[in-house]
Motif scaffolding. Structure first.
Motif, mmCIF file in Angstrom:
data_model
loop_
_atom_site.group_PDB
_atom_site.id
_atom_site.type_symbol
_atom_site.label_atom_id
_atom_site.label_comp_id
_atom_site.label_asym_id
_atom_site.label_seq_id
_atom_site.Cartn_x
_atom_site.Cartn_y
_atom_site.Cartn_z
ATOM 1 N N GLN A 1 0.792 -1.230 0.000
ATOM 2 C CA GLN A 1 0.000 0.000 0.000
ATOM 3 C C GLN A 1 0.827 1.285 0.000
ATOM 4 O O GLN A 1 0.716 2.068 -0.923
ATOM 5 N N PHE A 2 1.633 1.533 1.037
ATOM 6 C CA PHE A 2 2.331 2.833 1.077
ATOM 7 C C PHE A 2 3.467 2.872 2.105
ATOM 8 O O PHE A 2 3.495 2.108 3.054
ATOM 9 N N TRP A 3 4.419 3.815 1.846
ATOM 10 C CA TRP A 3 5.350 4.241 2.888
ATOM 11 C C TRP A 3 4.520 4.999 3.910
ATOM 12 O O TRP A 3 3.481 5.597 3.549
ATOM 13 N N MET A 4 4.963 5.039 5.151
ATOM 14 C CA MET A 4 4.173 5.720 6.178
ATOM 15 C C MET A 4 5.006 6.789 6.895
ATOM 16 O O MET A 4 6.043 6.479 7.476
ATOM 17 N N ARG B 1 -1.565 -0.945 7.428
ATOM 18 C CA ARG B 1 -1.179 -1.102 6.026
ATOM 19 C C ARG B 1 0.209 -0.515 5.859
ATOM 20 O O ARG B 1 0.628 0.336 6.652
ATOM 21 N N GLY B 2 0.911 -0.961 4.827
ATOM 22 C CA GLY B 2 2.280 -0.464 4.693
ATOM 23 C C GLY B 2 2.951 -0.858 3.409
ATOM 24 O O GLY B 2 2.290 -1.048 2.374
ATOM 25 N N MET B 3 4.267 -0.962 3.482
ATOM 26 C CA MET B 3 5.122 -1.175 2.316
ATOM 27 C C MET B 3 5.826 -2.518 2.373
ATOM 28 O O MET B 3 6.243 -3.042 1.358
ATOM 29 N N THR B 4 5.946 -3.100 3.584
ATOM 30 C CA THR B 4 6.696 -4.352 3.750
ATOM 31 C C THR B 4 5.794 -5.533 3.428
ATOM 32 O O THR B 4 4.992 -5.962 4.252
#
Ligand SMILES: *[C@@H]1O[C@H](CO)[C@@H](O)[C@H](O)[C@H]1NC(C)=O
Ligand SMILES: *[C@@H]1O[C@H](CO)[C@@H](O)[C@H](O)[C@H]1NC(C)=O
Ligand SMILES: *[C@@H]1O[C@H](CO)[C@@H](O)[C@H](O)[C@H]1NC(C)=O
Length: 524
Positions: A152-155, A291-294
């Motif tokens: 999904q995204f960098w945070m 949610r995140g990037m990893t």
């Protein structure tokens, strides 16, 4: 979309001689230390090295115990995102054109507790529960399909360090707290309401006038009545992200995230990090699904992290600048966390690169040291072994507040700054960390010494001491959050500034497996 190390190293040659040297030695160390049948490494993040034109970035703001508490006036729930695709076209003269097509609207970012989510019958009025639900909603808008899992995204994470102890808003080691008088350890200079969320202003990513450079950002303050964001007496933060079009294709360049953080008399303790969080499950310090990037959660000891960091302003003597901050969660009996905040324990370890950070761990204050230091070759040294224990490699160690058999003497961690008990192990540059690629001397990686790091975070985290109850099977150390940034502890007028680029997490190709929670890196 896995990027192989060899490609990354080749691409890095475009960056110039200095970086070339460090990347090549990095690639070499990866081949020699590679585990399992000589396989290569693959990226565990959705956007390896931050090179994708179509950026995915989100932001979150936390109060002292990682909740919302109250939304800031007019700001909505403190979650937002800037996610877009770059679309190619051709104009009437046959020239290539580019268009930024956003996936998240201002209306999405403005959603506040009680608002239904477009297209879903959500009606969550609890302010603390609404923010994680909004994060899932934004995650759906930003999600990129990928193997072995979507991402999904960098945070960008913002946190206000004020604690109103008289209001008993934050639990004590995961249990209801009682009010107590304000102490110097826990600031709340403005009195009631000091735990507020920040004002957040968003510049949506757009192409600049040349049509060849993408730029976006986010900025704001915690001083809700601030008239002038430039004033030294007003807290301030900003994060801008910039990238030349196509610069990622060749591997060089990519997104550069430029951060600023300033404390003020009313907000003397502030945090700003850029995180790569797991795409599902709890991320470090947080007890809601995130949610995140990893996309592959790395497990110790088999993973490495690459990041390029330039510190421009340090943030004063109390700026705990984390070259790498790792966050995870497991119970004292070694089981993974399940959301029960009375037995879940957040585990943190950080390397603080501010050369002004002292070692509180000394031969006379072993309560501030972990019981053991373990070298990479497995040799263990006890903290009472004054001749061999590397005291000056540690800033401080603290035990989880619910550790029933913590080795004495010990200092217990702050009981209020997490939704659950926590354990923290903070390191400072020292020769013993050289075997993991970390700074070996004060000043390395600091102002005037920008570097591209390749850190063996996996091997390092495997060697670090973490508490467990006696006789329990060792926890699987899965790092759901890896981030870089600073925590400026009680300082009235401190300012930090840094840029970060090229972030990547690498896991051995033949170690990508899965667990109930999703893909993980696990070498059997
Ligand atoms: C949301 O829930 C509240 C409290 O249960 C109720 O008063 C309100 O009408 C609901 N709103 C919507 C849009 O369903
Ligand atoms: C936001 O945009 C304004 C106007 O273009 C610009 O002056 C400012 O520097 C930007 N800030 C960030 C943090 O992107
Ligand atoms: C392990 O490494 C440490 C530090 O380099 C060294 O002092 C020790 O002798 C080594 N032990 C073995 C068994 O090689």
């Amino acid at each position: 979309m896995a990027v192989r190390v060899a490609d990354a190293a080749a691409a890095a040659s475009l960056l110039g001689l200095l970086l070339l040297v460090s990347f090549c030695s990095a690639a070499q160390s990866i081949t020699t230390h590679g585990s399992g049948g000589g396989g290569g490494y693959v990226s565990a993040v959705g956007d390896p090295g931050m090179r994708r034109d179509g950026l995915r970035v989100a932001w979150e703001a936390w109060n002292f115990c990682n909740e919302v508490g109250r939304e800031a006036p007019g700001m909505g729930s403190p979650r937002g995102a800037d996610c877009f695709e770059l679309e190619n076209g051709v104009d009437e003269n046959g020239q290539r054109t580019y268009k930024v097509v956003h996936r998240v609207t201002d209306a999405d970012n403005n959603l506040r507790a009680g608002d239904p989510f477009p297209g879903a019958p959500a009606n969550i009025t609890d302010i603390d529960l609404y923010a994680p639900a909004k994060e899932l909603y934004l995650g759906n808008l930003c999600q990129v399909a990928d193997s072995p899992a979507p991402w999904q995204f960098w945070m960008v994470m913002l946190k206000n360090g004020n604690l109103d102890t008289t209001a008993a808003i934050c639990p004590e080691n995961g249990r209801p707290a009682r009010p107590f008088p304000q102490t110097s350890r826990f600031p709340c200079p403005g009195g009631a309401g000091c735990m507020n969320q920040p004002l957040v202003f968003h510049n949506r990513t757009a192409l600049d006038a040349t049509g060849r450079r993408l730029r976006g950002g986010l900025f704001g303050t915690y001083d809700l009545d601030a008239a002038d964001l430039g004033s030294k007496d007003v807290s301030y933060y900003s994060v801008t992200w910039e990238k030349d079009l196509g610069s990622g294709d060749a591997g060089a360049g990519g997104w550069v995230f430029h951060h600023k953080l300033r404390t003020s008399p009313k907000y003397p303790w502030l945090m700003l990090y850029l995180r790569s969080d797991a795409t599902t499950g709890f991320s470090g310090g947080y007890h809601y699904d995130t949610r995140g990037m990893t996309k592959i959660v790395p497990e110790s000891p088999h993973f490495k992290v690459r990041v390029t960091l330039e510190v421009k302003q340090g943030g004063g003597p109390n700026s705990q600048f984390y070259l790498m901050d790792m966050g995870s969660c497991w119970k004292n009996d070694g089981r993974p966390c399940d959301g029960d905040v009375t037995t879940d324990v957040t585990r943190y370890s950080e390397m603080i690169i501010n050369p002004e950070t002292p070692s509180w761990c000394t031969p006379r204050r072993i309560d501030q040291c972990p019981p053991w230091h373990t070298f990479r070759n497995g040799t263990r040294v006890h903290r009472t072994d004054a001749a061999r224990f590397p005291y000056s490699a540690y800033h401080v160690y603290c035990s989880p507040g619910n550790a029933r058999a913590a080795e004495q003497p010990t200092t217990y961690c702050d009981a209020y700054s997490n939704p659950q008990p926590q354990e923290i192990l903070q390191l400072v540059p020292h020769p013993v960390w050289g075997e993991f690629g970390y700074p070996t001397a004060k000043g390395q990686g600091w102002i005037g010494d920008p570097r591209a790091w390749e850190l063996d975070v996996g091997a390092m985290s495997q060697a670090l001491y973490f508490y467990q109850d006696p006789g329990t099977p060792p926890a699987k150390k899965r790092w759901s959050s890896l981030d870089v940034g600073t925590e400026i502890y009680v300082s009235n007028h401190a300012e930090a500034e840094w840029t970060l680029s090229g972030f990547d997490i690498l896991v051995p190709e033949d170690c990508v497996g899965s667990s109930g929670g999703g893909p993980i890196s696990r070498c059997l």
